[in-house]
Structures are given as C-alpha cells and as structure tokens.
Enzyme design. Structure first.
Site, PDB file in Angstrom:
ATOM      1  N   CYS A 294      13.591  11.117   7.305  1.00 27.18           N
ATOM      2  CA  CYS A 294      13.338  10.726   8.697  1.00 27.18           C
ATOM      3  C   CYS A 294      14.597  10.831   9.548  1.00 27.18           C
ATOM      4  CB  CYS A 294      12.801   9.318   8.738  1.00 27.18           C
ATOM      5  SG  CYS A 294      13.835   8.199   7.801  1.00 27.18           S
TER       6      CYS A 294
ATOM      7  N   GLY B 106       6.627   5.356   8.234  1.00 30.01           N
ATOM      8  CA  GLY B 106       5.772   6.540   8.219  1.00 30.01           C
ATOM      9  C   GLY B 106       5.823   7.217   9.577  1.00 30.01           C
ATOM     10  N   SER B 107       4.769   7.940   9.900  1.00 31.46           N
ATOM     11  CA  SER B 107       4.785   8.718  11.141  1.00 31.46           C
ATOM     12  C   SER B 107       4.580   7.818  12.358  1.00 31.46           C
ATOM     13  CB  SER B 107       3.678   9.769  11.082  1.00 31.46           C
ATOM     14  OG  SER B 107       2.429   9.112  11.010  1.00 31.46           O
TER      15      SER B 107
ATOM     16  N   THR C 198       0.817   6.965  13.067  1.00 31.11           N
ATOM     17  CA  THR C 198       0.269   5.837  12.298  1.00 31.11           C
ATOM     18  C   THR C 198       0.905   4.532  12.764  1.00 31.11           C
ATOM     19  OG1 THR C 198       0.072   7.331  10.418  1.00 31.11           O
ATOM     20  CG2 THR C 198      -0.257   5.018   9.960  1.00 31.11           C
ATOM     21  N   GLY C 199       2.194   4.567  13.077  1.00 27.82           N
ATOM     22  CA  GLY C 199       2.872   3.360  13.566  1.00 27.82           C
ATOM     23  C   GLY C 199       2.170   2.787  14.791  1.00 27.82           C
TER      24      GLY C 199
ATOM     25  N   LYS D 237       0.887  -1.185   0.000  1.00 27.48           N
ATOM     26  CA  LYS D 237       0.000   0.000   0.000  1.00 27.48           C
ATOM     27  C   LYS D 237       0.913   1.220   0.000  1.00 27.48           C
ATOM     28  CE  LYS D 237      -1.853   3.019   1.973  1.00 27.48           C
ATOM     29  NZ  LYS D 237      -1.675   4.441   1.576  1.00 27.48           N
TER      30      LYS D 237
HETATM   31  P1  NAD Z   1       2.028   8.663   7.458  1.00 26.85           P
HETATM   32  O1  NAD Z   1       2.128   7.888   8.719  1.00 26.85           O
HETATM   33  O2  NAD Z   1       0.997   9.697   7.351  1.00 26.85           O
HETATM   34  O3  NAD Z   1       1.773   7.681   6.225  1.00 26.85           O
HETATM   35  C1  NAD Z   1       2.608   6.577   5.973  1.00 26.85           C
HETATM   36  C2  NAD Z   1       1.783   5.488   5.320  1.00 26.85           C
HETATM   37  O4  NAD Z   1       0.814   5.018   6.238  1.00 26.85           O
HETATM   38  C3  NAD Z   1       1.018   5.941   4.075  1.00 26.85           C
HETATM   39  O5  NAD Z   1       1.020   4.909   3.113  1.00 26.85           O
HETATM   40  C4  NAD Z   1      -0.374   6.148   4.619  1.00 26.85           C
HETATM   41  O6  NAD Z   1      -1.391   6.018   3.648  1.00 26.85           O
HETATM   42  C5  NAD Z   1      -0.476   5.035   5.632  1.00 26.85           C
HETATM   43  N1  NAD Z   1      -1.493   5.252   6.671  1.00 26.85           N
HETATM   44  C6  NAD Z   1      -1.945   6.436   7.162  1.00 26.85           C
HETATM   45  N2  NAD Z   1      -2.929   6.204   8.078  1.00 26.85           N
HETATM   46  C7  NAD Z   1      -3.066   4.861   8.168  1.00 26.85           C
HETATM   47  C8  NAD Z   1      -3.907   4.012   8.939  1.00 26.85           C
HETATM   48  N3  NAD Z   1      -4.809   4.495   9.801  1.00 26.85           N
HETATM   49  N4  NAD Z   1      -3.771   2.673   8.781  1.00 26.85           N
HETATM   50  C9  NAD Z   1      -2.856   2.152   7.928  1.00 26.85           C
HETATM   51  N5  NAD Z   1      -2.059   2.911   7.149  1.00 26.85           N
HETATM   52  C10 NAD Z   1      -2.158   4.252   7.272  1.00 26.85           C
HETATM   53  O7  NAD Z   1       3.475   9.226   7.187  1.00 26.85           O
HETATM   54  P2  NAD Z   1       3.912  10.197   5.989  1.00 26.85           P
HETATM   55  O8  NAD Z   1       3.488  11.552   6.350  1.00 26.85           O
HETATM   56  O9  NAD Z   1       3.534   9.607   4.676  1.00 26.85           O
HETATM   57  O10 NAD Z   1       5.503  10.069   6.066  1.00 26.85           O
HETATM   58  C11 NAD Z   1       6.267  10.910   6.825  1.00 26.85           C
HETATM   59  C12 NAD Z   1       6.714  10.194   8.078  1.00 26.85           C
HETATM   60  O11 NAD Z   1       7.415   9.006   7.733  1.00 26.85           O
HETATM   61  C13 NAD Z   1       7.680  11.002   8.888  1.00 26.85           C
HETATM   62  O12 NAD Z   1       7.351  10.907  10.241  1.00 26.85           O
HETATM   63  C14 NAD Z   1       9.021  10.314   8.637  1.00 26.85           C
HETATM   64  O13 NAD Z   1       9.969  10.485   9.638  1.00 26.85           O
HETATM   65  C15 NAD Z   1       8.612   8.910   8.485  1.00 26.85           C
HETATM   66  N6  NAD Z   1       9.645   8.166   7.750  1.00 26.85           N
HETATM   67  C16 NAD Z   1      10.415   7.282   8.443  1.00 26.85           C
HETATM   68  C17 NAD Z   1      11.422   6.581   7.794  1.00 26.85           C
HETATM   69  C18 NAD Z   1      12.282   5.606   8.525  1.00 26.85           C
HETATM   70  O14 NAD Z   1      12.920   4.776   7.865  1.00 26.85           O
HETATM   71  N7  NAD Z   1      12.370   5.648   9.851  1.00 26.85           N
HETATM   72  C19 NAD Z   1      11.639   6.776   6.432  1.00 26.85           C
HETATM   73  C20 NAD Z   1      10.830   7.678   5.759  1.00 26.85           C
HETATM   74  C21 NAD Z   1       9.817   8.357   6.444  1.00 26.85           C
END
Ligand code: NAD
Length: 501
Positions: free
Chosen positions: A299, A241-242, A245-246, A188
């Site tokens: 990140c 991701g954030s 969401t994690g 996804k």
């Molecule tokens: P996000 O959490 O908004 O989205 C990430 C993914 O999760 C997207 O595909 C999104 O559609 C999905 N998502 C959102 N809500 C969800 C839910 N309720 N259930 C399941 N999936 C859901 O993050 P973003 O804004 O796309 O990315 C930026 C963040 O990612 C920053 O915090 C950044 O630090 C982090 N990031 C971390 C790394 C790492 O390796 N540590 C690398 C890149 C980005």
C-alpha cells in the site's frame, strides 16, 4: 536455483475451518471456497470455510460472552503481556509453517515471508506486549475536594478485516493492541490469504488466550466481512484494504451502531526527486527496493516518481538497471527474492494498466531477462512507465503491482502540487541534499509518512497510516492502543478532613 521448500508443506494437514469459541468448526452451511493458486497457476486450493452471517453471529456471541465474563478483560496488564509474549514465542517456533502457508496461498516469495514478514509480525506482537504494562492513565489537575482520572477502557467486541498482501503482519498489527487493551476479537482474513490466520487462532489458544476471546471467520468480504461490520454487538472495526471497501465499512457503521472505524486504505506514494539530489543511483536503488518487493503489492509503495526534468534521463537509466534485481522467480525457491502476484484477477488487472499505457504511446520498459519460475505462474516483471502525463490512469490510480510511473516536474513547487493532486495520502519521499528544500517539501506534502533521502523505514515505535482517502487512525506504535480503546472520565468527591490539622 536454490533449494525448493514446497516439499516441506504438508498440504493434506492444513486446517481450513473457522475458529469459534476455542474450536475449529466448518461453516454452518458447509460452504467452502475454491481457488487457483498463483505460484504455478495450476494447483487449486479448496475447502477453506466460507463463513456467512450465522457463523459471524456465533463468533460475535462467543466473543461477547467472553468479554462480559471478564476472563480476559480483567487480567492485569502483566498477565496479558505474558500471554502475548508466549504467543510471539510460539509463532517463532512455527515460523517455517506460517511462512509456507502464506507463500502457498499468495504466491509471494517464501523467503520474503520467512526472513521478513513473519519475523515482523512476531516483533509487532512482542512490541505491543512489552508496552502494555508501561502505559499510564492520567489524573486531571487536582481541584479542591474533587478528583478526576481519565482511564482507558476496552471497546468490547472488535472486528478485524485484513487484506492479502501481508497477512500475518497486518493481522498482528491489529490483533495485539486489540487484545492487550482487553477486547475480544473476531478476525475476518482476506479470502486470498486465510490459512495463516486460521492457524494463528490455534497457536493463540496454546499461548493461553481463553476460548471466545479470539475467533477467526474466513469467508468472502461481502458475506462474512459485511456481516461483521454490520453487527450490532461489534463495537469497533479495524480494516485494512481498498478505499472502496473502506467507504463501505463506514456506511455499515452508520447503518448499524456507530461502531468505531479505523481504516488503512490504498496509496499512490509520491517519490519526489529534485535537482538537489546528490545521489541519483541510490535514489533509484531505494525506489526499486520499495517498489518491486512483493511485486508492488504494497500500500505504501512509491509508485509515483515526480522528478525534475533536468535529471530525469539519468535517473531513469539507473532505475532500469535496478529492475534486473527484482525479476520474479519461483515462490518456493529459497533464492527467490520475488514471487508472484496473488491471483489471476490481480495479474490481469495489472496487465490492463500496462497495455493501456503502451496503447496510449507512453514509454513502457520492462527487462527482457527472466528468472526461473513455473511457466503458468502469475508473475509480472518490474515495469517502468515514462513520458506519462500526471493525469493518466497509470499515474493516478493504485495499480498494486510492480509498475512505477515517472512524471516530470518543472520545479519543486510543481512537484509538490502534483504530489498533492491525489486523493491518496499514505507515504511519500523527497530526495534532495538541500535541507531547506527537504524541510519545505516535508511540511507541504499531504501524507501520513514522509521520508527524506530514504524510503520504507519501518519500526514498531512509529505510527503507520494515511491521511485523505488513505485512511483513518494508525496502526503500530503506542498510538495504536487509542484505536482499540475508549477514554472514561471518573470524578470522585472527597470530604475534607480538617486540612491536616
Ligand atoms: P479489499 O478491500 O478488496 O479487501 C480487504 C478485506 O476486506 C478482505 O478481507 C475482504 O474480504 C474484505 N471485504 C471486501 N468487501 C467487503 C465488504 N463489502 N464488507 C466487509 N469486508 C469486505 O482489498 P484487497 O484487494 O484485499 O487489498 C488490497 C488493498 O489493500 C489495496 O488498496 C492496498 O493499498 C490496501 N492495503 C492498505 C494497507 C495500509 O496499511 N494502508 C496495507 C495493505 C493493503
């Protein structure tokens, strides 16, 4: 101004549908996503499938059927290696196309994608492919007539959920080890960056990945993402991701089937510069490279400088000069090293932090110079905030933009305690010529990756991932295979046949 490559993208030919069981298909409901693109702030992109629960169910069913059939799982490691090496080769052939798709959708400089990001994604696929037939399972020490081995088994169907800041790299960090350990995959991608992932699915089929083994379901996080993470037949989710969401993904695992969860979340990288640092100019240059590249949407960006008071002013002078090398330009101009932030929402979020810092009276610097870019493009100039307390929002929270906060510390002990006063723990650095101090700081800073007199060193053979609320598990390196496989112990009993007499 250099050559502009936007003309090389055939916008009318872009595939926008989901990829399920070896075919491109529209979302069951026919719904699509529409968005304004950041590279000019005017063009809209519409028509990308907005998958919902039904589509995720179809993709997971296809993945499960493929898994159960053994068509991919039971291939030998050498067979899997050759398919993934072919995938890497085909990605290399499509490097221009993949780079254009990602630049178009995210506004990040085309040159970044073409020269750095897509090649890194290809290298990751190659690294993992070449590793898989060099891994051994283990035998436990022999004990009489009992013999035991511990083997690696796939999880089954795994879901990959990725962010937009580096679409192909993050997808390939997960896809390659997930496939090579025998799993079937449903990816996804982020709603801000779906096109390259959609394209990758077709390329993977060409490389020889059987139907159903790799599926892509574009869509919104709270719809497609949530359905995937809650699915009872999905045995693992690898998420980047954030943190917010994690944490949700962890609750979905608890609410459904205790699926394996690995998380790569945000960071606020501490960049400690002590009085022992002999080259402040290089420390500032390396900081700027790692902070302002991709408009700070990284990140592991070193977004929190923690510096000894006595060298603060000299360092900040160097840093301000460095900002001039990271001015945003036109995404598609091949001379641009930096493009835009991903969309209006991100642009406004970053501007809010800058405005708040100004209003609070902190010293906010950004260069007056401009590079050529379309007037409405969502670009932000590199920004340095000084005279800011460690507990101010811009000094604590991940901004995910080209904004660095510089905090003063009385001594190295205080610098380490400020570095650790954060829920994040992804990457950090210490700059000093004193080896004892370097070793001491490295051992005390709570992060997954630490640098000494450097930053952003990157190699597929080193694991990448955070501690504390920056994540669980590791991408990259041989350790990544652990996140996509389980260990099965097999005991065997042998009747002794006369001790060799
Ligand atoms: P996000 O959490 O908004 O989205 C990430 C993914 O999760 C997207 O595909 C999104 O559609 C999905 N998502 C959102 N809500 C969800 C839910 N309720 N259930 C399941 N999936 C859901 O993050 P973003 O804004 O796309 O990315 C930026 C963040 O990612 C920053 O915090 C950044 O630090 C982090 N990031 C971390 C790394 C790492 O390796 N540590 C690398 C890149 C980005």
């Amino acid at each position: 101004m250099g050559m502009n490559v936007l003309k090389d993208l055939d916008v009318s030919a872009i595939e926008k549908r989901a990829y399920i069981n070896g075919k491109y298909v529209a979302a069951t409901t026919g719904r699509t996503m529409e968005k304004l693109l950041s590279f000019d702030g005017r063009t809209t992109l519409s028509g990308i499938a907005a998958c919902g629960k039904e589509d995720v169910d179809d993709a997971v069913a296809a993945a499960k059927a493929a898994y159960d059939s053994g068509i991919w799982r039971d291939c030998t490691p050498a067979q899997k290696r050759s398919v993934l090496l072919k995938l890497a080769e085909l990605m290399e052939d499509r490097r221009m196309e993949l780079a254009l798709l990602d630049a178009y959708e995210t506004g990040r400089a085309f040159r970044n994608y073409y020269e750095d990001s897509i090649p890194k994604a290809i290298e990751a696929v190659t690294y993992f492919a070449e590793s898989i037939d060099k891994l051994y399972d283990v035998a436990i020490p022999p004990r009489g007539s009992e013999f035991g081995v511990v083997t690696r088994t796939p999880l089954g169907v795994v879901g990959l959920i990725t962010p937009w800041n580096d679409p192909m790299v993050v997808s390939c960090w997960k896809l390659a080890p997930a496939l090579l350990t025998g799993n079937s995959v449903v990816l996804k991608p982020a709603e801000q960056s779906s096109l390259s992932a959609i394209r990758l699915a077709g390329i993977a089929k060409e490389a020889g990945i059987p139907d159903g083994v790799f599926n892509v379901v574009p869509g919104y996080g709270e719809e497609a993402g949530e359905a995937l993470a809650l699915h009872m037949d999905v045995r693992g989710i690898s998420f980047t991701g954030s943190g917010e969401t994690g944490k949700r993904i962890l609750t979905y695992a608890g609410k459904s089937n205790m699926k394996r969860v690995t998380l790569e979340c945000g960071g606020k990288g501490p960049y400690i510069v002590t009085e022992g640092c002999g080259d402040l100019a290089r420390a500032a240059k390396v900081l700027a490279e790692n902070m302002f590249y991709n408009q700070g949407q990284i990140c592991s960006a070193p977004s929190r400088v923690i510096i000894a008071e006595s060298i603060h002013d000299a360092f900040v002078r160097h840093l301000k000069e460095e900002t001039l090398r990271w001015l945003p330009g036109d995404t598609f101009d091949i001379a641009s090293r930096v493009g835009c932030v991903v969309n209006r929402e991100q642009y406004e979020k970053v501007q809010t932090y800058i405005k708040e810092a100004r209003e609070a009276g902190y010293d906010v610097f950004c260069p007056e110079e401009e590079n050529d870019h379309p007037a409405d493009a969502f670009c932000i100039k590199p920004t340095v905030i000084t005279d800011i307390p460690a507990d101010a929002r811009a000094a604590r929270e991940e901004i995910f933009g080209p904004v660095v906060a510089v905090i003063k510390a009385r001594d190295t002990r205080e610098a380490v305690s400020l570095a650790n006063a954060s829920e994040y723990g992804l990457a950090g650095a210490v700059w000093t010529d004193d080896i004892n101090e370097a070793f001491d700081v490295v051992s005390r800073v709570e992060v997954g990756l630490m640098h000494v007199n450097s930053y952003g060193n990157d190699d597929n053979s080193a694991p990448f991932g955070g501690v504390k609320q920056s994540g669980l598990g590791k991408d990259k390196s041989l350790y990544a295979f652990d996140d996509f496989s389980d260990k099965k112990t097999v005991w065997m009993h042998f009747e002794k046949t006369g001790n060799g007499k």
